[in-house]
Design a protein around this motif. Structure first.
Motif, PDB file in Angstrom:
ATOM      1  N   LEU A 112      43.840  39.347  32.604  1.00 19.37           N
ATOM      2  CA  LEU A 112      43.616  39.265  31.174  1.00 19.37           C
ATOM      3  C   LEU A 112      43.589  37.799  30.731  1.00 19.37           C
ATOM      4  O   LEU A 112      44.006  36.915  31.480  1.00 19.37           O
ATOM      5  CB  LEU A 112      44.717  40.019  30.433  1.00 19.37           C
ATOM      6  N   PRO A 113      43.131  37.526  29.508  1.00 16.77           N
ATOM      7  CA  PRO A 113      43.148  36.135  29.033  1.00 16.77           C
ATOM      8  C   PRO A 113      44.541  35.538  28.939  1.00 16.77           C
ATOM      9  O   PRO A 113      44.681  34.314  28.941  1.00 16.77           O
ATOM     10  CB  PRO A 113      42.496  36.235  27.648  1.00 16.77           C
ATOM     11  N   PHE A 114      45.588  36.383  28.867  1.00 17.58           N
ATOM     12  CA  PHE A 114      46.938  35.885  28.659  1.00 17.58           C
ATOM     13  C   PHE A 114      47.839  35.994  29.888  1.00 17.58           C
ATOM     14  O   PHE A 114      48.911  35.421  29.912  1.00 17.58           O
ATOM     15  CB  PHE A 114      47.588  36.643  27.489  1.00 17.58           C
ATOM     16  N   ILE A 115      47.427  36.703  30.917  1.00 17.90           N
ATOM     17  CA  ILE A 115      48.246  36.867  32.114  1.00 17.90           C
ATOM     18  C   ILE A 115      47.346  37.321  33.265  1.00 17.90           C
ATOM     19  O   ILE A 115      46.348  38.012  33.056  1.00 17.90           O
ATOM     20  CB  ILE A 115      49.381  37.902  31.888  1.00 17.90           C
ATOM     21  N   GLY A 116      47.712  36.914  34.475  1.00 16.69           N
ATOM     22  CA  GLY A 116      46.934  37.325  35.640  1.00 16.69           C
ATOM     23  C   GLY A 116      47.325  38.698  36.138  1.00 16.69           C
ATOM     24  O   GLY A 116      48.232  39.348  35.609  1.00 16.69           O
ATOM     25  N   GLY A 117      46.646  39.149  37.158  1.00 20.55           N
ATOM     26  CA  GLY A 117      46.934  40.448  37.742  1.00 20.55           C
ATOM     27  C   GLY A 117      47.927  40.342  38.883  1.00 20.55           C
ATOM     28  O   GLY A 117      48.448  39.271  39.182  1.00 20.55           O
ATOM     29  N   LEU A 118      48.185  41.456  39.544  1.00 20.00           N
ATOM     30  CA  LEU A 118      49.121  41.503  40.667  1.00 20.00           C
ATOM     31  C   LEU A 118      48.425  41.729  42.006  1.00 20.00           C
ATOM     32  O   LEU A 118      49.067  42.069  42.995  1.00 20.00           O
ATOM     33  CB  LEU A 118      50.155  42.612  40.438  1.00 20.00           C
ATOM     34  N   GLN A 119      47.099  41.530  42.036  1.00 16.16           N
ATOM     35  CA  GLN A 119      46.371  41.767  43.285  1.00 16.16           C
ATOM     36  C   GLN A 119      46.732  40.761  44.374  1.00 16.16           C
ATOM     37  O   GLN A 119      46.486  41.020  45.556  1.00 16.16           O
ATOM     38  CB  GLN A 119      44.857  41.762  43.039  1.00 16.16           C
ATOM     39  N   TRP A 120      47.317  39.633  44.019  1.00 19.67           N
ATOM     40  CA  TRP A 120      47.753  38.654  45.013  1.00 19.67           C
ATOM     41  C   TRP A 120      49.260  38.722  45.244  1.00 19.67           C
ATOM     42  O   TRP A 120      49.868  37.771  45.732  1.00 19.67           O
ATOM     43  CB  TRP A 120      47.365  37.243  44.581  1.00 19.67           C
ATOM     44  N   PHE A 121      49.900  39.825  44.899  1.00 19.52           N
ATOM     45  CA  PHE A 121      51.345  39.997  45.098  1.00 19.52           C
ATOM     46  C   PHE A 121      51.699  39.745  46.562  1.00 19.52           C
ATOM     47  O   PHE A 121      51.064  40.279  47.476  1.00 19.52           O
ATOM     48  CB  PHE A 121      51.766  41.413  44.700  1.00 19.52           C
ATOM     49  N   GLY A 122      52.729  38.938  46.796  1.00 20.23           N
ATOM     50  CA  GLY A 122      53.114  38.615  48.164  1.00 20.23           C
ATOM     51  C   GLY A 122      52.067  37.816  48.910  1.00 20.23           C
ATOM     52  O   GLY A 122      52.052  37.791  50.139  1.00 20.23           O
ATOM     53  N   LEU A 123      51.179  37.163  48.175  1.00 17.61           N
ATOM     54  CA  LEU A 123      50.046  36.395  48.729  1.00 17.61           C
ATOM     55  C   LEU A 123      49.056  37.269  49.473  1.00 17.61           C
ATOM     56  O   LEU A 123      48.316  36.799  50.343  1.00 17.61           O
ATOM     57  CB  LEU A 123      50.525  35.253  49.630  1.00 17.61           C
ATOM     58  N   ASN A 124      49.015  38.552  49.132  1.00 15.88           N
ATOM     59  CA  ASN A 124      47.994  39.428  49.691  1.00 15.88           C
ATOM     60  C   ASN A 124      46.619  38.920  49.281  1.00 15.88           C
ATOM     61  O   ASN A 124      46.309  38.808  48.090  1.00 15.88           O
ATOM     62  CB  ASN A 124      48.210  40.856  49.175  1.00 15.88           C
ATOM     63  N   GLY A 125      45.786  38.592  50.256  1.00 13.43           N
ATOM     64  CA  GLY A 125      44.462  38.066  49.969  1.00 13.43           C
ATOM     65  C   GLY A 125      44.415  36.572  49.732  1.00 13.43           C
ATOM     66  O   GLY A 125      43.347  36.024  49.469  1.00 13.43           O
ATOM     67  N   VAL A 126      45.554  35.899  49.796  1.00 11.13           N
ATOM     68  CA  VAL A 126      45.600  34.440  49.628  1.00 11.13           C
ATOM     69  C   VAL A 126      45.757  33.827  51.010  1.00 11.13           C
ATOM     70  O   VAL A 126      46.856  33.759  51.563  1.00 11.13           O
ATOM     71  CB  VAL A 126      46.763  34.012  48.707  1.00 11.13           C
ATOM     72  N   GLY A 127      44.648  33.392  51.582  1.00 15.25           N
ATOM     73  CA  GLY A 127      44.664  32.861  52.937  1.00 15.25           C
ATOM     74  C   GLY A 127      44.167  31.440  52.998  1.00 15.25           C
ATOM     75  O   GLY A 127      44.442  30.623  52.120  1.00 15.25           O
ATOM     76  N   LEU A 128      43.389  31.141  54.034  1.00 17.93           N
ATOM     77  CA  LEU A 128      42.888  29.789  54.255  1.00 17.93           C
ATOM     78  C   LEU A 128      41.441  29.619  53.812  1.00 17.93           C
ATOM     79  O   LEU A 128      40.822  28.594  54.095  1.00 17.93           O
ATOM     80  CB  LEU A 128      43.030  29.426  55.730  1.00 17.93           C
ATOM     81  N   GLU A 129      40.906  30.620  53.115  1.00 14.60           N
ATOM     82  CA  GLU A 129      39.549  30.501  52.604  1.00 14.60           C
ATOM     83  C   GLU A 129      39.464  29.386  51.556  1.00 14.60           C
ATOM     84  O   GLU A 129      40.424  29.105  50.851  1.00 14.60           O
ATOM     85  CB  GLU A 129      39.088  31.831  51.984  1.00 14.60           C
ATOM     86  N   THR A 130      38.318  28.753  51.483  1.00  9.28           N
ATOM     87  CA  THR A 130      38.132  27.662  50.531  1.00  9.28           C
ATOM     88  C   THR A 130      37.412  28.101  49.261  1.00  9.28           C
ATOM     89  O   THR A 130      37.530  27.439  48.222  1.00  9.28           O
ATOM     90  CB  THR A 130      37.324  26.516  51.178  1.00  9.28           C
ATOM     91  N   THR A 131      36.676  29.190  49.322  1.00 12.21           N
ATOM     92  CA  THR A 131      35.884  29.588  48.162  1.00 12.21           C
ATOM     93  C   THR A 131      35.655  31.097  48.194  1.00 12.21           C
ATOM     94  O   THR A 131      35.954  31.766  49.183  1.00 12.21           O
ATOM     95  CB  THR A 131      34.539  28.837  48.133  1.00 12.21           C
ATOM     96  N   GLY A 132      35.168  31.621  47.082  1.00 14.08           N
ATOM     97  CA  GLY A 132      34.797  33.019  47.011  1.00 14.08           C
ATOM     98  C   GLY A 132      35.890  33.949  46.541  1.00 14.08           C
ATOM     99  O   GLY A 132      35.620  35.107  46.211  1.00 14.08           O
ATOM    100  N   TYR A 133      37.126  33.467  46.472  1.00 14.64           N
ATOM    101  CA  TYR A 133      38.224  34.383  46.142  1.00 14.64           C
ATOM    102  C   TYR A 133      38.314  34.711  44.652  1.00 14.64           C
ATOM    103  O   TYR A 133      39.120  35.540  44.252  1.00 14.64           O
ATOM    104  CB  TYR A 133      39.563  33.834  46.647  1.00 14.64           C
ATOM    105  N   LEU A 134      37.486  34.075  43.824  1.00 18.18           N
ATOM    106  CA  LEU A 134      37.464  34.392  42.393  1.00 18.18           C
ATOM    107  C   LEU A 134      36.180  35.119  41.988  1.00 18.18           C
ATOM    108  O   LEU A 134      35.933  35.296  40.797  1.00 18.18           O
ATOM    109  CB  LEU A 134      37.611  33.109  41.563  1.00 18.18           C
ATOM    110  N   GLN A 135      35.394  35.530  42.944  1.00 16.11           N
ATOM    111  CA  GLN A 135      34.157  36.237  42.622  1.00 16.11           C
ATOM    112  C   GLN A 135      34.462  37.587  41.971  1.00 16.11           C
ATOM    113  O   GLN A 135      35.478  38.220  42.263  1.00 16.11           O
ATOM    114  CB  GLN A 135      33.325  36.450  43.889  1.00 16.11           C
ATOM    115  N   GLY A 136      33.560  37.985  41.064  1.00 14.94           N
ATOM    116  CA  GLY A 136      33.712  39.271  40.412  1.00 14.94           C
ATOM    117  C   GLY A 136      34.417  39.230  39.076  1.00 14.94           C
ATOM    118  O   GLY A 136      34.665  40.269  38.471  1.00 14.94           O
ATOM    119  N   SER A 137      34.748  38.029  38.595  1.00 14.80           N
ATOM    120  CA  SER A 137      35.367  37.874  37.283  1.00 14.80           C
ATOM    121  C   SER A 137      34.641  36.770  36.528  1.00 14.80           C
ATOM    122  O   SER A 137      33.924  35.958  37.116  1.00 14.80           O
ATOM    123  CB  SER A 137      36.855  37.549  37.414  1.00 14.80           C
TER     124      SER A 137
END
Length: 450
Positions: A81-106
């Protein structure tokens, strides 16, 4: 699963080694600021409270070091949301060593990463250091009287419900106030997110907690000015990572006929404003009080550093001198005015960080120029008068969120576990009563028994 999170897809662009090294070093520098803050604050308090004061900063490296990985980063920077992020990266799930592309779709669709030349985890850990030091700043206002258990609970809740929404609104993709699809407020390294939020929260906390039993009749001078200067020096050193690191790259680019390098610009501005702030404070003390002091030099340098933080990557070196001078001047009188209000903000957190962050945000609106940073905007002096309104809106929103959030959290804690230590413990010292140890061994040293 852990292996999947730690590796980047083979098709992703490789990380730039220079930028990655720069960001990891900057992260370490920002972390060093927290022990620096501990020494800076610790020098001011009575010797019987120094360990408690040091621990109020040090414990943030433990608490937020864990919660940031679990939910803090996701709530702050994941699309939501404009005021708070989501929980899809909880525990760094999906947060790896990629440099780009992780914000696609928003939205906005053209923003696909926060820093396209470094691993996502490098960006995450850099932001973790900001999340660690920000609530530690609040401890200066409540020193020598808040129970350590209540403080730990407070910073856990505050970092979750106050810091993460502000970080998301100002710095995250789709945030309500920021440059990635928001109102366009300029905050290069944390004028609103770090300094206004912590300064305002410190003021509210000092009011709710009430004054120390010795305030204002039996206040003592700083017990160790050497620690204050050491802490200020470590803060000044670490602030290069705080501000220059916020460029997220060491690369140069062009803006019209100008070559721009935000990391270098921010580095130069940081040192220049700190120097100007220390100089202004010493001049004011020399003229008004007859003697320039070491404590004044340290405080003025910190005021200059606070003032330049939102502007560091957007202004010229000459503008940074003015920002340092003006911020230190206003903070000097804010400290004096605080004493007239009889609010026991013990270590002047609001007059330096709250007021300094506010002044710095306003001055950013005046001095910012796209000639220095094409990723920013022109300010009032370049004809963009609307930027002042945007910055003022961001300031007001930060004030409201920090004040309301802090008030609610402290009232809940006070009604459950309580906020203050007992009166006897306050007189004896928090080191012995809260931690069972003390810094200088006057209580537990060996004694000759007659």
């Amino acid at each position: 699963m852990g292996s999947a999170w730690a590796q980047a897809p083979a098709t992703a662009p490789p990380a730039d080694t220079g930028d990655t090294a720069f960001m990891l070093i900057s992260s370490a520098l920002v972390l060093l600021m927290t022990p620096g803050l501990a020494f800076f604050y610790g020098g001011f308090v009575r010797s019987r409270n120094i360990l408690n004061t040091l621990m109020m900063s040090f414990v943030l490296m433990a608490i937020v070091g864990v919660t940031w990985v679990l939910w803090g980063y996701s709530l702050s920077f994941a699309p939501g949301l404009p005021f708070i992020g989501g929980l899809q990266w909880f525990g760094l799930n999906g947060v790896g060593l990629e440099t780009t592309g992780y914000l696609q779709g928003s939205e906005p669709a053209n923003v696909v990463s926060y820093a396209g030349t470094i691993p996502h985890q490098a960006y995450m850990i850099y932001q973790a250091m900001f999340a660690i030091i920000t609530p530690a700043l609040i401890s200066g206002a409540i020193a020598e009287r808040m129970s350590f258990r209540a403080y730990c609970l407070f910073v856990l809740l505050w970092s979750t419900f106050v810091y993460t929404p502000l970080a998301h609104m100002v710095w995250a993709k789709g945030g309500f106030l920021g440059l990635y699809g928001g109102l366009g407020a300029l905050d290069f390294a944390g004028g609103t997110v770090v300094h206004i939020s912590s300064g305002v929260s410190a003021l509210v906390a000092a009011i709710i907690l009430g004054p120390r039993k010795t305030h204002p009749d039996r206040l003592s001078p700083p017990h160790n000015v050497t620690f204050i200067l050491l802490g200020a020096g470590l803060l000044w050193f670490g602030w290069f990572g705080f501000n220059a690191g916020s460029a997220l790259s060491v690369a140069s680019s062009t803006s019209g006929n100008f070559i721009t390098n935000p990391a270098t610009t921010a580095f130069v501005a940081t040192n220049t404003s700190a120097a100007a702030g220390a100089l202004m404070w010493l001049i004011l003390e020399g003229v008004l009080r007859g003697k320039p002091t070491a404590v004044g030099a340290a405080t003025g340098a910190v005021a200059g550093l606070v003032g330049i933080t939102p502007a560091a990557g957007f202004v010229t070196p000459l503008a940074s001198i003015l920002i340092g001078f003006i911020t230190a001047f206003v903070c000097f009188y804010a400290v004096s005015f605080k004493h007239k209000l009889n609010v026991d903000d013990a270590l002047d957190t609001y007059p330096v960080h709250g007021v300094g962050g506010t002044v710095g945000a306003i001055l950013t609106a005046f001095f910012a120029t796209a000639e220095v940073n094409s990723g920013g905007k022109n300010g009032v002096l370049k004809g963009n008068f609307g930027e002042l309104g945007v910055e003022l809106a961001a300031i007001v929103i930060a004030y409201v969120i920090a004040a309301a959030g802090t008030w609610i959290i402290l009232k809940i804690i006070d009604a459950t576990v309580g906020l203050r230590v007992k009166e006897e413990a306050e007189y004896q010292g928090l080191d012995i009563n809260e931690h069972g140890e003390e810094a200088y061994n006057s209580e537990f040293s060996d004694r000759i028994v007659p």
